[in-house]
Motif scaffolding. Structure first.
Motif, mmCIF file in Angstrom:
data_model
loop_
_atom_site.group_PDB
_atom_site.id
_atom_site.type_symbol
_atom_site.label_atom_id
_atom_site.label_comp_id
_atom_site.label_asym_id
_atom_site.label_seq_id
_atom_site.Cartn_x
_atom_site.Cartn_y
_atom_site.Cartn_z
ATOM 1 N N SER A 15 0.847 -1.025 0.056
ATOM 2 C CA SER A 15 -0.125 -0.006 -0.115
ATOM 3 C C SER A 15 0.769 1.254 0.307
ATOM 4 O O SER A 15 2.057 1.209 0.151
ATOM 5 C CB SER A 15 -1.057 -0.079 1.215
ATOM 6 N N GLY A 16 0.170 2.365 -0.338
ATOM 7 C CA GLY A 16 0.989 3.636 -0.399
ATOM 8 C C GLY A 16 1.533 3.908 1.345
ATOM 9 O O GLY A 16 2.549 4.438 1.402
ATOM 10 N N LEU A 65 5.990 1.575 -9.013
ATOM 11 C CA LEU A 65 4.627 1.909 -8.276
ATOM 12 C C LEU A 65 3.444 1.550 -8.920
ATOM 13 O O LEU A 65 3.070 2.234 -10.270
ATOM 14 C CB LEU A 65 4.714 3.516 -7.797
ATOM 15 N N ASN A 105 -3.330 6.092 -3.301
ATOM 16 C CA ASN A 105 -3.056 5.371 -4.689
ATOM 17 C C ASN A 105 -1.754 6.058 -5.089
ATOM 18 O O ASN A 105 -1.083 6.812 -4.763
ATOM 19 C CB ASN A 105 -4.156 5.870 -5.815
ATOM 20 N N GLY A 106 -1.192 5.328 -6.453
ATOM 21 C CA GLY A 106 0.103 5.766 -6.752
ATOM 22 C C GLY A 106 0.269 7.214 -7.200
ATOM 23 O O GLY A 106 1.217 7.704 -7.201
ATOM 24 N N LEU A 116 0.819 9.053 -4.105
ATOM 25 C CA LEU A 116 2.057 9.041 -3.547
ATOM 26 C C LEU A 116 3.332 9.599 -4.572
ATOM 27 O O LEU A 116 4.238 10.060 -3.747
ATOM 28 C CB LEU A 116 2.259 7.402 -3.426
#
Length: 346
Positions: free
Chosen positions: A60-61, A78, A86-87, A90
């Protein structure tokens, strides 16, 4: 050798020859894989470890951020779509942080997810892969991005070295202690008032420390002379702007700082040095630095004068703008900033 190529709904196995550890430069680089799907993480980990890199995983982030406090990776793979952080979020967070902004980030997206790729690149991602990932392409991209990171780190090291050199120059003159820090602070405050870009504000911050870099070439008997300089001594002193520009010339990250170093002694009426630029020919960052440099010189003790009171320093700034030395519009903004700051500290 078996290679595991992953897409969201299936684990595909493809046979092929990949690079050996000897073919992969920087074999001890640490790569962080962030994906909420354990099958995808495992498959990519096996592939990346085969290339000779050290790997850690986060599902997870949030876990990725926790791992980053422990050790900063050389590169992050990522996933874009994860629950929680979420990516994209992040990526934007890491690229906004000065401690992590130079970490290469490669987004993992699904085929046809154009919106996610565009959003990721706008958030600062360095590259992206569409899953499934082919190992040969993955190996080549990792090598390329890690090589670029090493170059960036070398440039950053050179930049820090020059910054330390600038502070050493300041330390030669006991009267200018803290001068660089104050100039960086004043310049950034004025830049923020003008709503300059992040890159320009960073250049002003660095420029505060590096503006007089070329004084390394000025002899002590000239730099610290308590009385007026002779004509020959003035010629030597004025060369510091050109010398500083040359010293910074080979460092790509100082592109926006070089005009500050070279032109902060120009005058609006064209009578400054080294290039006798006039008006808006003088880059705005240099015009800002000129104002804060004059202000700090007025407000601090020097070998040839005592410090001036705030009111007198402001009067002389106005006079300098009226006689063609400093940018009048920028001086008005700076005086407004100083009046608010000075009043707040009384």
């Amino acid at each position: 050798m078996l290679y595991f190529l992953v897409e969201p709904s299936t684990l595909r196995i493809v046979r092929g020859k990949g690079p050996t550890n000897q073919e992969t430069p920087g074999a001890t680089a640490y790569i962080l894989i962030v994906d909420d799907d354990p099958i995808i993480r495992e498959a990519i980990r096996m592939c990346v470890e085969h290339f000779g890199y050290r790997v850690r995983e986060a599902d997870s982030g949030e876990e990725a951020l926790a791992l980053l406090t422990d050790e900063v990776p050389d590169l992050i793979l990522l996933d874009v779509r994860m629950p929680g952080i979420n990516g994209i979020t992040l990526c934007a967070h890491l690229k906004a942080d000065t401690k992590t902004r130079f970490i290469p980030i490669v987004l993992l997206t699904t085929e046809g997810d154009l919106d996610a790729r565009v959003a990721g690149l706008e958030a600062g991602a360095d590259d992206y892969f569409t899953k499934p990932v082919h190992p040969r392409e993955l190996a080549a991209r990792l090598r390329s991005l890690l090589r670029l990171k090493r170059v960036t780190e070398a440039l950053e090291h050179a930049e820090n070295l020059i910054g330390s050199l600038a502070l050493t120059i300041e330390a030669r003159d006991t009267y200018t202690a803290g001068h660089c820090v104050r100039l960086a602070t004043y310049a950034v405050q004025l830049g923020e008032r003008l709503r300059l870009s992040t890159e320009e504000l960073e250049a002003l911050q660095l420029g505060g420390f590096l503006h007089d870099l070329g004084k390394i070439a000025v002899p002590d008997q000239v730099l610290m002379k308590p009385g007026p300089l002779s004509r020959d001594q003035w010629r030597i002193m004025r060369e510091h702007a050109i010398v500083g520009d040359r010293l910074a010339g080979h460092i790509r990250t100082l592109t926006l700082v070089r005009p500050i170093i070279r032109h902060h002694h120009e005058r609006m009426d064209g009578r400054g040095y080294p290039d006798k630029l006039a008006g808006e020919e003088i880059p705005i960052l240099a015009r800002i630095m000129a104002i804060v440099d004059v202000y700090d010189a007025l407000r601090t003790r020097r070998a040839y004068k005592p410090p001036l009171e705030e009111r007198e320093a402001i009067r002389l700034l106005r006079e300098a703008s009226a006689t063609g030395h400093l940018d009048a519009a920028l001086v008005r903004l700076f005086i407004d900033l100083r009046s608010k700051t000075f009043t707040a500290t009384q």
